[in-house]
Design an enzyme around this catalytic site. Structure first.
Site, short mmCIF file in Angstrom:
data_model
loop_
_atom_site.label_atom_id
_atom_site.label_comp_id
_atom_site.label_asym_id
_atom_site.label_seq_id
_atom_site.Cartn_x
_atom_site.Cartn_y
_atom_site.Cartn_z
N GLU A 166 -2.68 0.08 -4.36
CA GLU A 166 -2.63 -1.11 -3.50
C GLU A 166 -2.62 -2.38 -4.35
OE1 GLU A 166 -5.65 -1.39 -0.32
OE2 GLU A 166 -6.11 0.68 -0.86
N ASP B 7 0.85 -1.19 0.00
CA ASP B 7 0.00 0.00 0.00
C ASP B 7 0.89 1.25 0.00
OD1 ASP B 7 -1.92 1.93 0.39
OD2 ASP B 7 -2.61 1.18 2.34
MG LIG Z 1 -2.47 4.00 0.21
#
Ligand SMILES: [Mg+2]
Length: 316
Positions: A111, A9
């Site tokens: 992500e 992420d």
């Molecule tokens: Mg993020």
């Protein structure tokens, strides 16, 4: 055999990506000063779509009007979003992940899930590997990511959301009780503010409260489907597979966050046509056709309303 899943992420993706670009043009690093992406500073219109940590410390919030953010923080540096740049940055960090992962699922622009199951002989230490991927992204692309490691997607995703930025976290089943259960129930994936409020009113305040509640009681509050899903998530149960990018490549999409609210129909249709033209020109250049079209609208409170339309005949 148990699975090994990473969730990668990007930290404050839009802000970081714009910051890296401006830094290369000799501008100060947006990540180190009160700054935000979105809106128009001169017109004081639009909403904040991303903010720096110094801006957060001044009370600036994602989703709030730019005018309000500027009242809280008059020195706020505002930059417009650049979605072409974001798509390129997204592709670049996922390419680095792909070098190491047998299967990658793009979950959103910033992500992805990596299925690392069965790689023990090549990478005996998954934590060391996660650090290697994280550092390679930072050193070659200039922005940071968090990586969460576990045995399924939900736990890996929850792990990547622990302390940020530039961190690797594990959340293996044996760690659920100490690392996941003490968190507020609103931190669980897919628990929005309305759901969290319903649960709190019923005495369920933490993820652990939800995990240990009576399933029938949870379903009576949230409905059968949602109740079962969130109860499973709170217990770390998720058997959904990492869907590889081959399937991902079958979809063509475009999305845009506007600097100001669109309140009249004619303008909405115009913007919709412009987006449709952009995505269909990409499809034409790839010589592909579509049979299912999904339109998603996100309102000013960042709520998303998907509507799905399928047409029986193929169309370009
Ligand atoms: Mg993020």
């Amino acid at each position: 055999m148990s699975q090994l899943i990473f969730h990668v992420d990007v930290n404050s993706a839009y802000l970081s990506w714009t910051a890296v670009k401006l830094l290369s043009e000799g501008r100060p690093d947006l990540r180190l000063i009160p700054s935000a992406i979105g809106g128009d500073k001169d017109k004081r219109k639009g909403i904040v779509v991303a903010k720096s940590i110094p801006a957060k410390q001044k009370g600036v919030k994602t989703g709030e009007p730019v005018g309000l953010a500027l009242r809280k923080c008059p020195e706020l540096v505002l930059e417009k979003p650049d979605f072409d740049l974001y798509r390129k940055c997204s592709a670049k960090f996922m390419d680095i992940c792909r070098k190491y992962a047998p299967a990658l699922e793009k979950y959103s622009i910033d992500e992805c899930f990596l299925d690392m199951s069965g790689t023990e002989n090549i990478y005996p230490d998954p934590i060391a590997l996660a650090y290697k991927i994280k550092d390679e992204i930072k050193n070659t692309l200039g922005f940071t990511v968090n990586i969460g490691i576990s045995t399924n997607k939900i736990l890996a995703k929850m792990a990547s959301d622990f302390e940020k930025p530039d961190k690797v976290h594990t959340l293996f089943p044996a760690e659920i009780e100490t690392k996941l259960w003490p968190l507020p129930v609103g931190d669980l994936l897919f628990v929005g503010s309305a759901t969290a409020e319903k649960l709190r009113k019923s005495g369920i305040k933490t993820i652990g409260d939800l995990a240990r509640a009576n399933i029938g009681f949870v379903k009576s509050i949230l409905g059968n489907k949602m109740g079962q899903m969130l109860y499973d998530y709170a217990n770390g149960i998720d058997d959904s597979p990492v869907r590889t990018s081959a399937r991902e490549a079958k979809g063509y999409s475009i999305s845009y966050t506007y600097e100001e609210d669109i309140t009249d129909k004619a303008r909405a249709y115009r913007e919709f046509l412009a987006l449709t033209e952009k995505v269909s020109s990409r499809m034409r250049s790839d010589s592909v056709k579509a049979y299912c079209i999904t339109v998603t609208i996100r309102d000013t409170s960042f709520k998303t309303n998907p509507t799905r339309r399928s047409s029986p005949s193929q169309q370009t």
